[in-house]
Design an enzyme around this catalytic site. Structure first.
Site: not given
Length: 639
Positions: A506-507, A510, A535
């Site tokens: 997930h990170e 980003h 997101e």
């Protein structure tokens, strides 16, 4: 005052992107074009993140001085009313210059082990934000931006959009208000910055703790997460006769930070321990009760001074959701869809608890659900979390991300050495993202191990945003990815549970959003999109962490090298889908428990609730969309 800094620095909520504590100000923040040049030769020394100023804590003061000086020069230049294109470019350079300080200071405050650096970064951050309020209220800059927006000679759509966005941001910052109201808006913005920082510092400094005796009430395999403690047993004292071991009883101190609390809820069979940990973990830090009251009141007053009924309306307006009514309508509809299935799941969990502990267990308590659902998932799918983790050593997960980036984008992540002084801790790694045709695309710092004083969650921090400096030169983006993984006792290998793998992916989503961004203006770089759209890449990357076609490329047993069995992955997926309606309904409840009417009446929960609503609104849609593509085999053909 709404937007001289529109920065999305990192993701809090443990697995979500930490949003900046700063109000959105007009100049969107990232690094200065006057950043230190890339160093040639490992012997050359530099400061933190490659900035020469940051060789010592005192360098932050010089960093602020230089940023203010350069910004002043640019303000004077804009005052002479150059061409519209030069106005937009100069405004973006002011943002780039000032935000270099803001982003570096925030990263330092949250990661550096040296308190002198942390304190210097905090002072620099507050000082530069005070200067930003001067910029926010500069009517000469506002007039120049309005002139640029009306000019039909801007050469690109991005330049037009930048001028339009800057004008809107100035006005959202209150520049159109009478002087006395504008002064109050400035005061409220500074207050919210200070209160938001205090709120975060309280969480870090006072996570809360709970002492449990005897230590046998806690499963041995999570003892390493807790602090050993002792107390004198009944009837003894330091002066009593007998051996020392007979005089004291061993216990464990549970620090109720999120990671530890989740482990306790998951593994501890003693219901009383779970209850005490749950209550303590959701009651601290007590100091934040007063901070929240002040913060909510300040934000509510700010929104009303800006002409909005609530802070919720003020925050949601520029995003895709557009209004609290849209968000609440979506949540009510979602609740209506999932409620019947969630009720079935709730009954199943409650019945399972009764089977395990007898009819004396009437109700399912808040501290029960994690424990019993984990047990049910393990039983239904024959899952052992330690076996799953054995296929996810951290080093292999990083290699998996490299494979995925190469497969999807044709780019490569390479480890690169850092110059002396560039890193803030020996565990930090640096990578470059390189494309064979386009060259280096940006740089990524990895700070993945838990340590005292570090930001406790997982997050993605900006260091520099990408922007075009000249016809031939582009400022490459730089980001830092933070996690808090730890080594299990008796092992030299960091093995991740699958939830941690999902968080890492997930990170990383980003980070890639920023690294691949190629905008002329850093005002739009990377995650500087509508808040409820930011997101999207990170949620997409979570799904890659569940797909066997991806997992088989890197998920290998830490000792045998065996590729993770497809049967095990299917069991993991089956366990994930159990109680999905309950999880979704709980999130809807958390976010929708404040009725629409209270968005306009009660300020206390407006800001936090709206932020969560935005995130969940985007998250529900994104998860549906990405799952649709994944389940229909619409992945990149190389995966």
């Amino acid at each position: 005052m709404s937007a001289l800094i529109r920065r999305y620095a990192a993701e809090n909520c443990y697995k979500r992107m930490l949003k900046s504590n700063y109000p959105t100000l007009i100049f969107s923040c990232h690094a200065s074009t006057r950043a230190a040049p890339q160093l040639n030769g490992a012997a050359a020394t530099t400061g933190l993140y490659g900035f020469d100023h940051l060789k010592t804590p005192k360098g932050f003061q010089r960093f602020v001085d230089d940023a203010i000086e350069r910004s002043g020069e640019l303000v004077n230049y804009i005052s002479s009313m150059p061409s519209s294109a030069e106005i937009v470019r100069a405004m973006d350079e002011i943002s780039n210059t000032v935000c270099c300080v803001v982003d570096s200071a925030e990263l330092c405050r949250n990661t550096h082990p040296d308190r002198e650096f942390v304190e210097a970064a905090g002072k620099a951050s507050m000082r530069i934000n005070e200067y930003l309020h001067y910029l926010n209220t500069n009517h000469t800059l506002y007039a120049a931006v309005k002139r640029a927006e009306k000019d039909g000679n801007l050469l690109t759509k991005e330049a037009h959009r930048a001028a339009n966005q800057l004008r809107i941001d100035f006005e959202k910052g209150g520049i159109h208000l009478p002087p006395e109201k504008l002064a109050r808006v400035n005061q409220l913005n500074l207050s919210t910055i200070q209160l938001s920082r205090e709120f975060g510092e309280n969480i870090t400094n006072d996570p809360g703790s709970l002492d449990i005796f005897p230590a046998s009430r806690i499963p041995r395999h999570i003892h390493h997460l807790l602090k050993p403690i002792h107390r004198f047993t009944a009837g003894t004292s330091p002066g009593s006769l007998g051996s020392w071991n007979n005089m004291k009883e061993k216990g464990l101190r549970i620090t109720t930070d999120h990671h530890t609390l989740v482990s306790v809820m998951h593994w501890v069979s003693d219901e009383e321990v779970r209850k005490m940990a749950y209550i303590q973990g959701n009651s601290v830090p007590h100091a934040n009760l007063e901070v929240l009251d002040k913060l909510a009141a300040a934000r509510h007053e700010l929104a009303q001074m800006m002409g909005y009924r609530s802070y919720a309306e003020f925050v949601v307006k520029p995003n895709l959701a557009s209004s609290p009514e849209v968000v609440m309508s979506f949540l009510h509809e979602m609740s209506k869809i999932v409620r019947p299935k969630a009720d079935e799941e709730f009954e199943a969990i409650r019945n399972f608890k009764r089977e395990k502990c007898g009819q004396r267990c009437i109700d399912l308590e808040p501290w029960d659900e994690t424990y019993y659902t984990a047990m049910m998932k393990s039983s239904a799918h024959n899952l052992d979390s330690s076996i799953v983790a054995s296929y996810f050593p951290l080093s292999q997960c990083i290699e998996g991300l490299k494979v995925l980036v190469n497969s999807l984008f044709g780019a490569m992540l390479h480890n690169v050495p850092m110059a002396p002084g560039e890193s803030w801790h020996p565990d930090v790694l640096k990578m470059t993202l390189h494309h064979p045709d386009e060259g280096d695309l940006g740089y990524l710092y990895l700070d993945l191990y838990s340590r005292k004083g570090k930001y406790p969650g997982c997050a993605n921090f900006a260091v520099k945003g990408g922007c075009r400096i000249s016809e031939t030169e582009y400022q490459l983006p730089v980001v830092a990815l933070l996690c808090n993984f730890s080594v299990s006792p008796g092992s030299s290998t960091v093995k991740l549970n699958h939830g941690d793998v999902e968080t890492l992916f997930h990170e990383f989503g980003h980070a890639l959003h920023s690294l691949f961004s190629r905008t002329d203006y850093q005002h739009f770089s990377g995650t500087r999109v509508a808040l409820d759209f930011a997101e999207m890449p990170s949620n997409l990357f979570e799904y890659y962490a569940w797909d066997y076609r991806v997992l088989r490329t890197f998920a290998k047993h830490y000792s045998t090298g065996e590729i993770i069995p497809e049967k095990l992955v299917k069991s993991m997926q089956g366990a994930r889908d159990m109680f999905a309606a309950t999880e979704l309904q709980r999130q809807v409840y958390f976010l929708g428990m404040v009725p629409v009417s209270t968005f306009y009446i009660k300020a206390k929960k407006n800001s936090f609730t709206t932020f969560c609503l935005l995130m969940m609104l985007n998250r529900f849609f994104t998860h549906w969309l990405t799952r649709h593509f994944l389940e229909n085999n619409q992945l990149h053909p190389m995966i």
